[in-house]
Design an enzyme around this catalytic site. Structure first.
Site, PDB file in Angstrom:
ATOM      1  CG  HIS A  33      -2.215  -0.663   1.041  1.00  9.92           C
ATOM      2  ND1 HIS A  33      -2.336  -2.026   1.056  1.00  9.92           N
ATOM      3  CD2 HIS A  33      -3.468  -0.180   0.828  1.00  9.92           C
ATOM      4  CE1 HIS A  33      -3.608  -2.349   0.868  1.00  9.92           C
ATOM      5  NE2 HIS A  33      -4.328  -1.248   0.724  1.00  9.92           N
ATOM      6  CE  LYS A  87      -7.470 -11.643   9.905  1.00 12.29           C
ATOM      7  NZ  LYS A  87      -7.334 -11.159  11.281  1.00 12.29           N
TER       8      LYS A  87
END
Lengths: 182, 286
Positions: A37, A103
């Site tokens: 990222h 998640k």
């Protein structure tokens, strides 16, 4: 409702998805954790070796094995998405992400970005690594493996009916995690 | 002495932990499957299918194969005392290639992955000494997602046990879906900061469903299980009845001025396995 989605898709299909729906995706997905990222946000879109706008973003650091020069997925469940909260709104905007798989849920900044840029956050069962690996048809490529190491590298997977994914944050500003906290 | 053979045993120990969940955890998950509905049931269903698949295909059930954490009880008459540490380190390297394990040890300064699951102070080993000539090894591969939800509270003694309960419940609710619930929560109370956390982690070795031998502490464990599960966070934080499979408490005497509470959180994959190494070098993985 249950949906089967081919990637890339259009805004119409994303808008149909509501929290609590079950989703299966077919197409390409790329893995990205904290380091990827960070790295991708620093780069120009045109210099990337793959097109993230055509794939689902998978918060995952897979366990891979190289046999006869070919990468194989051993276990590849989702990693905790909340770590990526500090990057995700900018990431969605910059790369045109439509579907995120992770998640544990994400925060308010991501929630707003999902609404603004018409995208969804879906949850795959944490820890179900062997099960997820079996839904991956092919390892198409890997980028930044040497610099970032196996868990942090960007792996490109071709998947068929990857799921069941629970639509946990939709493009209408709703979040399952927020509903539960009420 | 055939030390290569002992290494084979330690690799098998790690493989067992990574690919097969202890029965007590499976029983608790099956019980959760019975009582859950809707999305919560789909999560437990995926977990149970995943456990089956991992065992059948001898693959790690979760891609996060954890930091290899060992609890060792060394018989003071064992002829292998001086070898055990090196054997464990070599076996972790071997296991990383053979099982395989995900390379999970990263230098905090350079970000460099050591690529073999060893590094400074890792694998993490806790030593204890016992009578006799056997060496008992328990491995607990500890995943990062649940470890990130560990908490330390240096509470004021005046808040008492009620304050301890509130702290634990609040922190586990705050953790939400992050540690891959349903979790097993280990709570260490007393000692100092490090001991409280250590006791919390060590309590994760106790089988799910086993209560503390002190009846009063056992009833507090039961109360915490109920109150956390009443929160409705549920499997993976997507809502449901099962947020924890169990809560285990261990205690140490505390300083009059301190009430340390260490919370160790373990995901549903409460991976653990045991082995014994006899003085003649023979071993059994249990």
């Amino acid at each position: 409702m249950e949906y089967h989605l081919k990637l890339p898709t259009d805004a119409e299909n994303i808008k149909k998805l509501k929290i609590g729906d079950i989703l299966y995706v077919t197409g390409n997905i790329f893995t990205a954790r904290d380091e990827t990222h960070h790295m991708m946000l620093e780069k120009k879109v045109s210099t990337l070796p793959f097109d993230p706008s055509k794939m689902a973003l998978y918060h995952c650091g897979p366990l891979m094995k190289k046999t006869n020069g070919k990468w194989q997925v051993v276990s590849a469940g989702p990693t905790t998405s909340s770590r990526m909260e500090i990057f995700e709104d900018r990431f969605i905007e910059k790369f045109g992400i439509q579907v995120i798989i992770g998640k544990g849920g994400m925060g308010e900044k991501t929630e707003i970005a999902l609404k603004e840029h018409c995208a969804v956050y879906t949850a795959y069962t944490g820890g179900a690594g062997a099960l997820a690996a079996d839904k991956i048809e092919e390892v198409s490529a890997v980028f930044w493996l040497e610099e970032l190491g196996m868990p942090e590298a960007a792996w490109i997977f071709k998947v068929k009916d990857f799921g069941p994914l629970v639509v946990a944050m939709d493009s209408h500003g709703k979040s399952i995690y927020k509903e539960i906290k009420k | 002495m055939d030390y290569e053979n002992i290494k084979i045993g330690i690799v098998q120990l790690i493989k067992k932990a990574e690919t097969e969940l202890p029965n007590d955890v499976i029983i608790a998950l099956k019980q959760a499957y019975k009582i859950e509905e809707g999305v919560a049931k789909t999560q437990i269903d995926a977990i149970l299918k995943n456990i089956d698949l991992a065992k059948k295909t001898k693959r790690p059930m979760c891609q996060d194969t954890g930091i290899q954490t060992f609890f060792i009880e060394v018989g003071i008459k064992s002829p292998h005392i001086n070898k055990v540490k090196d054997l464990i380190i070599d076996s972790v390297k071997k296991a990383t290639k053979e099982i395989p394990l995900r390379p999970n040890t990263v230098d905090p300064f350079t970000h460099e992955n050591h690529k073999d699951n060893t590094g400074d102070h890792i694998p993490y080993i806790t030593w204890d000494y016992i009578e006799g000539s056997d060496i008992l090894i328990t491995v607990l591969p500890k995943g990062g997602g649940s470890e990130n939800m560990s908490r330390l509270g240096m509470l004021k003694p005046g808040v008492g046990i009620e304050g301890v309960k509130d702290f634990v419940i609040e922190e586990i609710i705050k953790a939400g879906g992050n540690p891959c619930p349903p979790t097993i929560v280990g709570v260490g109370i007393g000692g100092g900061a490090d001991l409280a956390l250590k006791l919390g982690k060590k309590s994760l070795l106790r089988p799910v469903g086993n209560r503390h031998k002190d009846k009063n502490i056992a009833s507090i464990e039961e109360e915490l299980i109920k109150r956390i599960n009443d929160s409705g966070i549920g499997p993976m934080g997507l809502g449901g009845k099962t947020t924890v499979l169990d809560v285990h408490i261990e205690k140490a005497h505390r300083h009059p001025a301190s009430l340390p509470v260490g919370i160790a959180v373990q995901c549903w994959a409460n991976r653990r396995a045991k082995m014994v190494i006899h003085s003649n070098g023979k071993w059994e993985v249990k």
